[in-house]
Design an enzyme around this catalytic site. Structure first.
Site, mmCIF file in Angstrom:
data_model
loop_
_atom_site.group_PDB
_atom_site.id
_atom_site.type_symbol
_atom_site.label_atom_id
_atom_site.label_comp_id
_atom_site.label_asym_id
_atom_site.label_seq_id
_atom_site.Cartn_x
_atom_site.Cartn_y
_atom_site.Cartn_z
ATOM 1 N N ASN A 6 0.853 -1.189 0.000
ATOM 2 C CA ASN A 6 0.000 0.000 0.000
ATOM 3 C C ASN A 6 0.894 1.246 0.000
ATOM 4 O OD1 ASN A 6 -1.531 2.233 0.968
ATOM 5 N ND2 ASN A 6 -3.124 0.821 1.581
ATOM 6 N N ASP A 8 -0.167 4.411 -0.354
ATOM 7 C CA ASP A 8 -0.855 5.661 0.025
ATOM 8 C C ASP A 8 0.049 6.546 0.883
ATOM 9 O OD1 ASP A 8 -3.074 4.473 -1.080
ATOM 10 O OD2 ASP A 8 -4.105 4.117 0.828
ATOM 11 N N HIS A 9 0.811 5.877 1.757
ATOM 12 C CA HIS A 9 1.613 6.630 2.724
ATOM 13 C C HIS A 9 2.725 7.426 2.027
ATOM 14 C CE1 HIS A 9 -0.641 4.187 5.494
ATOM 15 N NE2 HIS A 9 -0.213 3.104 4.873
ATOM 16 N N ARG A 17 3.376 18.698 0.519
ATOM 17 C CA ARG A 17 3.846 19.881 -0.226
ATOM 18 C C ARG A 17 3.127 20.052 -1.565
ATOM 19 N NH1 ARG A 17 8.845 21.807 2.068
ATOM 20 N NH2 ARG A 17 8.360 21.581 4.266
ATOM 21 N N HIS A 42 -5.566 3.689 -2.306
ATOM 22 C CA HIS A 42 -6.943 4.044 -1.916
ATOM 23 C C HIS A 42 -7.237 5.432 -2.460
ATOM 24 C CE1 HIS A 42 -9.985 4.337 1.692
ATOM 25 N NE2 HIS A 42 -10.529 4.681 0.547
ATOM 26 N N ARG A 44 -9.343 8.077 -2.071
ATOM 27 C CA ARG A 44 -10.358 8.538 -1.113
ATOM 28 C C ARG A 44 -11.158 9.676 -1.707
ATOM 29 N NH1 ARG A 44 -9.055 6.588 4.421
ATOM 30 N NH2 ARG A 44 -10.868 7.803 5.008
ATOM 31 N N ARG A 48 -6.958 12.782 -0.056
ATOM 32 C CA ARG A 48 -5.906 13.235 0.873
ATOM 33 C C ARG A 48 -4.520 12.695 0.506
ATOM 34 N NH1 ARG A 48 -7.479 10.010 6.390
ATOM 35 N NH2 ARG A 48 -9.477 11.002 6.016
ATOM 36 N N HIS A 49 -4.465 11.582 -0.217
ATOM 37 C CA HIS A 49 -3.140 11.088 -0.633
ATOM 38 C C HIS A 49 -3.123 10.729 -2.130
ATOM 39 C CE1 HIS A 49 -5.216 7.457 0.611
ATOM 40 N NE2 HIS A 49 -4.939 7.598 1.897
ATOM 41 N N GLU A 68 -8.452 0.443 -3.633
ATOM 42 C CA GLU A 68 -9.432 0.515 -2.542
ATOM 43 C C GLU A 68 -10.333 1.704 -2.808
ATOM 44 O OE1 GLU A 68 -7.393 0.977 1.140
ATOM 45 O OE2 GLU A 68 -6.246 -0.839 0.877
ATOM 46 N N THR A 99 -8.729 3.606 7.407
ATOM 47 C CA THR A 99 -9.962 2.820 7.373
ATOM 48 C C THR A 99 -10.193 2.181 8.746
ATOM 49 O OG1 THR A 99 -9.338 2.313 5.114
ATOM 50 C CG2 THR A 99 -11.195 1.087 6.023
ATOM 51 N N GLU A 149 -11.306 -9.296 1.780
ATOM 52 C CA GLU A 149 -10.063 -8.964 2.476
ATOM 53 C C GLU A 149 -10.429 -8.864 3.948
ATOM 54 O OE1 GLU A 149 -7.332 -6.003 0.946
ATOM 55 O OE2 GLU A 149 -6.847 -5.369 3.002
ATOM 56 N N HIS A 189 -4.355 -4.659 6.979
ATOM 57 C CA HIS A 189 -4.487 -3.548 7.934
ATOM 58 C C HIS A 189 -3.711 -3.844 9.208
ATOM 59 C CE1 HIS A 189 -5.956 0.193 9.517
ATOM 60 N NE2 HIS A 189 -6.473 0.413 8.309
ATOM 61 N N HIS A 212 1.728 0.645 6.044
ATOM 62 C CA HIS A 212 2.365 1.541 7.002
ATOM 63 C C HIS A 212 3.667 0.985 7.563
ATOM 64 C CE1 HIS A 212 2.775 4.022 10.655
ATOM 65 N NE2 HIS A 212 2.316 4.961 9.835
HETATM 66 N N1 PXP Z 1 -6.097 -3.003 3.376
HETATM 67 C C1 PXP Z 1 -7.039 -2.037 3.466
HETATM 68 C C2 PXP Z 1 -8.424 -2.328 2.994
HETATM 69 C C3 PXP Z 1 -6.712 -0.756 3.975
HETATM 70 O O1 PXP Z 1 -7.667 0.189 4.067
HETATM 71 C C4 PXP Z 1 -5.375 -0.487 4.328
HETATM 72 C C5 PXP Z 1 -4.996 0.883 4.796
HETATM 73 O O2 PXP Z 1 -5.180 1.792 3.777
HETATM 74 C C6 PXP Z 1 -4.442 -1.535 4.220
HETATM 75 C C7 PXP Z 1 -4.835 -2.785 3.755
HETATM 76 C C8 PXP Z 1 -3.013 -1.344 4.622
HETATM 77 O O3 PXP Z 1 -2.980 -1.085 6.006
HETATM 78 P P1 PXP Z 1 -1.611 -0.665 6.702
HETATM 79 O O4 PXP Z 1 -1.182 0.612 6.083
HETATM 80 O O5 PXP Z 1 -1.995 -0.556 8.150
HETATM 81 O O6 PXP Z 1 -0.639 -1.778 6.448
#
Ligand code: PXP
Length: 240
Positions: A6, A8-9, A17, A42, A44, A48-49, A68, A99, A149, A189, A212
Site C-alpha cells: 500500500n 498511500d503513505h 507539499r 486508496h 479517497r 488526501r493522498h 481501494e 480505514t 479482504e 491492515h 504503514h
Molecule cells: N487493506 C485495506 C483495505 C486498507 O484500508 C489499508 C490501509 O489503507 C491496508 C490494507 C493497509 O494497512 P496498513 O497501512 O496498516 O498496512
C-alpha cells in the site's frame, strides 16, 4: 502468497507539499523490485493522498493495481474507466485517520450489490474489506464478490494475549469459511514484521496488503529493502 504494498503513505508525504516528490511511480518500481506482486492504493473521496492522476499513471505503467474505494458513485465511475485489476470496497469516513473496521455488507443491501455487479461487468476482480464475521462473508458471497479482504486491524492493535489469540482464531475461521464458499481470501491492515507470520500461516489467505509498517521501515533501510524483508518474512511463514 501475493504481497500488495500500500503506497498511500508515500503519496501522503508528497501531498504535504502538493509537489512531485517522492515520486510515486519510482516508489512503485522499488516495491516490485523488492518482491511485491502488486500495489494497493486508496482513492479517497477527499483525495488526501492518492490523486486521480496517480491511478491513471500507475495503471498505464502496467502495475497490478488493487484499488481501494468507497461505494460512492463518482469513485466507482473512475474505477470503471481506469479498470484496475482489482477493486476493494472499503467503508470511508472523512474524519478517520485510516480505514476503521470492515464494511457492513449486510447494511449495504441492494445498493452495494449493484456496485459489486457494476465493477464485475467491467471485468474487475471485486473484493470487500470485512471483519472476520461469517454473516458478512456470506452476504459478500451472495452479492457476487470474488474475494474478501479480512480486516486484521483489530488483531494488530490488541495487546492482551488471550484477546489476540481469540481474534486470530476468528480470522482463521473466517478465512476457512470464505474459502469453503469459493471466495479468494486476502488480509490487511496493521500488519507488521512481527505479526505477519501468524496471518501468513492461515491457509486460505492468498494475498496480504501491507503499507504503514513497510513505508515506516523504508525510512531506515530504503523501500526496496523494506519490501524485500517483508516478502522474505512472509515466505518463511506462508503455507505456500
Ligand atoms: N487493506 C485495506 C483495505 C486498507 O484500508 C489499508 C490501509 O489503507 C491496508 C490494507 C493497509 O494497512 P496498513 O497501512 O496498516 O498496512
Amino acid at each position: 502468497m501475493r504481497l500488495g504494498v500500500n503506497i498511500d503513505h508515500i503519496a501522503t508525504v508528497r501531498q504535504v507539499r502538493r509537489g512531485t516528490e517522492p515520486n510515486l511511480l519510482a516508489a512503485a518500481r522499488e516495491c516490485i523490485a523488492g518482491g511485491a506482486t502488486g500495489l494497493t492504493i486508496h482513492l479517497r473521496e477527499d483525495r488526501r493522498h492518492i490523486q486521480d492522476a496517480d491511478v491513471i499513471a500507475l495503471k498505464s505503467s502496467g502495475f497490478r493495481l488493487n484499488l481501494e474505494l468507497s461505494a460512492a458513485s463518482e469513485i466507482i465511475e473512475i474505477a470503471c474507466k481506469v479498470k484496475p485489476e482489482a477493486c476493494c470496497l472499503v467503508p470511508e469516513k472523512r474524519e478517520e485517520l485510516t480505514t476503521e473496521g470492515g464494511l457492513d455488507v449486510i447494511s449495504g443491501g441492494d445498493a452495494l450489490k449493484s456496485v459489486i455487479q457494476k465493477l464485475k461487468e467491467t471485468s474487475i476482480i471485486v473484493s470487500v474489506f470485512i471483519d472476520p464475521d461469517q454473516k458478512q462473508i456470506q452476504k459478500a458471497f451472495e452479492y457476487g464478490a470474488d474475494c474478501i479482504e479480512i480486516h486484521t486491524g483489530t488483531y494488530s492493535n490488541l495487546k492482551d494475549d488471550h484477546k489476540r489469540a481469540a481474534e486470530l482464531n476468528a480470522i482463521s475461521n473466517a478465512a476457512i469459511f470464505a474459502g469453503s464458499l469459493g471466495l479468494q481470501v486476502h488480509a490487511g491492515h496493521g500488519i507488521d514484521y512481527q505479526n505477519v507470520g501468524s496471518i501468513a500461516a492461515i491457509k486460505p489467505i492468498e494475498e496480504l496488503n501491507i503499507g504503514h509498517s513497510i513505508v515506516s521501515h523504508a525510512l531506515f533501510v530504503g523501500l526496496k529493502e523494506a519490501v524485500s524483508q517483508m516478502s522474505e518474512t512472509i515466505k518463511k511463514y506462508a503455507h505456500k
